[in-house]
Design an enzyme around this catalytic site. Structure first.
Site, PDB file in Angstrom:
ATOM      1  CG  ASP A  72       7.540  11.853  -5.888  1.00 27.89           C
ATOM      2  OD1 ASP A  72       8.382  11.122  -6.416  1.00 27.89           O
ATOM      3  OD2 ASP A  72       7.652  12.861  -5.406  1.00 27.89           O
ATOM      4  CB  CYS A  97      11.819  11.437 -11.355  1.00 32.09           C
ATOM      5  SG  CYS A  97      10.856  11.982 -10.110  1.00 32.09           S
ATOM      6  CE  LYS A 133       8.272  12.976 -13.412  1.00 31.93           C
ATOM      7  NZ  LYS A 133       8.196  13.249 -12.296  1.00 31.93           N
ATOM      8  CG  HIS A 181      11.695  13.734 -15.242  1.00 34.29           C
ATOM      9  ND1 HIS A 181      11.735  13.745 -13.898  1.00 34.29           N
ATOM     10  CD2 HIS A 181      12.465  14.867 -15.525  1.00 34.29           C
ATOM     11  CE1 HIS A 181      12.288  14.743 -13.402  1.00 34.29           C
ATOM     12  NE2 HIS A 181      13.077  15.164 -14.446  1.00 34.29           N
ATOM     13  CG  ASN A 197      11.002   8.582  -6.470  1.00 34.55           C
ATOM     14  OD1 ASN A 197      11.193   9.000  -7.481  1.00 34.55           O
ATOM     15  ND2 ASN A 197      10.088   8.978  -5.634  1.00 34.55           N
ATOM     16  CE  LYS A 250      11.466  12.618  -5.443  1.00 35.80           C
ATOM     17  NZ  LYS A 250      10.103  13.640  -6.261  1.00 35.80           N
TER      18      LYS A 250
END
Length: 574
Positions: free
Chosen positions: A59, A96, A150, A152, A301, A318
């Site tokens: 982000d 993401c 992360k 995800h 992103n 985003k």
């Protein structure tokens, strides 16, 4: 005719502040650094596969790096970029999971079934197991592979975990966002659990450590225990600077003059992350890896403007297909680059890292045909022309259809109500609902969200479903040319039709209550048994809504209380 309204500032005011005078084509705001004698002595080509460090931030807005003119301090990123190659025509995905899946597979979302939204914690979904991942290809090439940060990309069964998808080790979170200290994540009211894992086990003992520091320390530890004579790949997927906005107190103090509280905390997190990158770079040099290393830096992103991020002067944020959502910060830093200290305008997409890095590692790409990425190393290292001429940003058939779109508006070949976006050379086309479309300068003036946007708003366009921009001449997407150039619109719609014929069905299953952390000792983690998975995937039946009586985790609340208490005592945060 488009009507523009400017909230808070006039256009003249913005020009006086220098916002619209920023030179898009300017190579950078950081002076080039002379070549050192050591670097001059390096051979023109490396004799063994390079060590690869891929750093992905979460982000971080396009404007939120020093060399893009930001008020946020990022001295390490500025220096690494200035000494390497800045990628100023670099694209990522707007959220993401899509960016991470395309990095790991080298394929567009439409070719993995992940073209809609993200993988949510309670979904029986993950990166398709038939995909050969980037770390798996690097393992084949003799690399030691490690992931920190992360994930995800799904975890409902053990086969989905990072250690089953090509990574020798893993320290990080499985879900999309967690507390930076306690590592708790709530996926709705009362659906909360701990999410920090070491390998395939829950890392309860790491609670209380700020994740940005924890992850940088883990990278240093990996480098210290490995031999620089053997190639290594480390994927560092920082949680920073995703919400929640949390940072050690000393970093926030640097930005005490910022009027907007969210921007102040966000800036502190960015600077803290920059320092973590500094520590990783220092470890590469200390333990003997640097001279044969390639460091890739990428955002995942666009920035979330509601949470302190800024994509100025780009349009959108985003979650949108405007440039503010999909144009990323990217650079490559390496002693092995032949033409250093420059800005590259070669077209590069996040899918390109898969074939580029496997080729650098001298791996075999013949076993993974049909990649959507290209080997862009010659464009990066030598300044050659990029092999890429177009990017499919996405086609999402499940996203809310635009109210005013139709097959008729798409020349009878494409329903313009469908959310989609594509770039072909200098042209960019968007259909359906591309998302929030305003231009938002950095939020620095006040504390109240209703007044801290110096907002330039497009007041028409609500009845539109097709936009066309010459993105080379108009990188801020201010001049829609869809009505003036219907020939280009039709040509790009034809390309969308082509890509859509290659798409596989969207995989976006319903959430399953059995994923609740209370069934897993208070932590997020794999929850589906092998027998159940075989039955679901074999088409026998859908995943059950629930099975049996919900087990109570008697110690979860008590454990959470003491964990949070311990965190507050250790972190000294605000």
């Amino acid at each position: 005719m488009a009507v523009y309204a400017l909230t808070g500032f006039s256009l003249v005011s913005l020009l006086s502040f220098g916002y619209l005078s920023w030179d898009w084509m300017k190579p950078g705001l950081v002076a080039d650094v002379p070549t050192s004698p050591m670097e001059k002595s390096l051979p023109p080509a490396f004799n063994r596969p390079p060590h690869i460090i891929f750093i992905l931030t979460d982000d971080q807005g396009y404007h939120d790096v020093g060399y893009h003119g930001s008020d946020i301090q990022t001295p390490t990123l500025d220096r690494l970029a200035a000494e390497g190659v800045k990628l100023e025509n670099y694209y990522i995905q707007p959220i993401c999971t899509p960016s991470r899946s395309q990095l790991i597979t080298g394929r567009y979302q439409i070719h993995t079934g992940l073209q809609h939204s993200i993988i949510r914690p309670r979904q029986p979904n993950c990166l398709p197991l038939d995909q050969v991942t980037l770390p798996q290809k690097l393992q084949e090439a003799g690399y030691s592979t490690h992931m920190v940060g992360k994930w995800h990309l799904g975890f409902y069964k053990k086969e989905c975990l990072p250690t089953r998808r090509g990574f020798d080790t893993f320290l990080g979170s499985l879900t999309g966002n967690v507390d930076y200290y306690t590592y708790d994540n709530c996926d709705g009211p009362g659906v909360c659990g701990y999410d920090l894992h070491e390998g395939e086990n829950v890392a309860w003992d790491q609670s209380g450590k700020y994740s940005t520091f924890l992850y940088a320390q883990r990278v240093s530890k990996i480098l210290a225990s490995h031999s620089p004579k053997e190639p290594i790949f480390i994927y560092v997927a920082f949680q920073a600077v995703h919400t929640p906005l949390q940072s050690p107190k000393e970093y926030i103090y640097r930005y005490r003059s910022m009027g907007n509280v969210a921007r102040r905390k966000y800036a502190a997190m960015v600077t803290c992350m920059d320092e973590a990158v500094k520590n990783i770079t220092w470890a590469l040099k200390k333990y003997g890896y640097y001279d044969n290393s390639v460091i890739v830096f990428s955002t995942d992103n666009g920035g979330q403007t509601f949470s302190g991020g800024s994509n100025w002067p780009l349009r959108g944020r985003k979650g949108t297909y405007w440039e503010g959502g999909v144009r990323g910060i990217g650079f490559v830093h390496s002693p092995l680059i032949k033409r250093k200290r420059r800005t590259s305008w070669a077209l590069v997409h996040i899918t390109d890292w898969y074939p580029t890095l496997v080729s650098l590692a001298r791996g075999n790409l013949s076993s993974v045909p049909g990649l959507d990425g290209y080997n862009v190393w010659p464009a990066i290292s030598e300044g050659k022309e990029s092999p890429r001429t177009e990017i499919l940003h996405n086609i999402d058939p499940l996203y809310n259809h635009a109210k005013y779109g139709s097959l008729e508006d798409g020349f009878g070949i494409w329903n313009t109500a469908v959310q989609a976006s594509i770039r072909v050379r200098e042209w960019k086309l968007l259909t359906g609902d591309p998302g929030y479309s305003d231009w938002i300068p950095p939020q620095t003036l006040t504390n109240f969200p209703g007044s801290w946007w110096n907002l330039e708003r497009l007041t028409d366009g609500l009845r539109k479903s097709v936009w066309l921009f010459n993105i080379t001449a108009d990188p801020y997407e201010r001049y829609d040319l869809s009505e003036q150039r219907p020939d280009v619109v039709r040509a790009l719609l034809t390309r969308l039709v082509h890509y859509n014929r290659t798409a596989i069905p969207v995989r976006y299953p319903a959430e399953n209550p059995r994923a609740h952390p209370d069934f897993n000792g208070g932590a997020w983690g794999p929850w589906a048994s092998e027998d159940e998975v075989e039955e679901w995937e074999g088409g026998g039946r859908d995943p059950p809504k629930s099975r049996g009586k919900k087990k109570k985790c008697k110690i979860c609340k008590l454990r959470s209380f003491f964990r949070k208490l311990n965190t507050r005592l250790m972190s000294n945060r605000i």
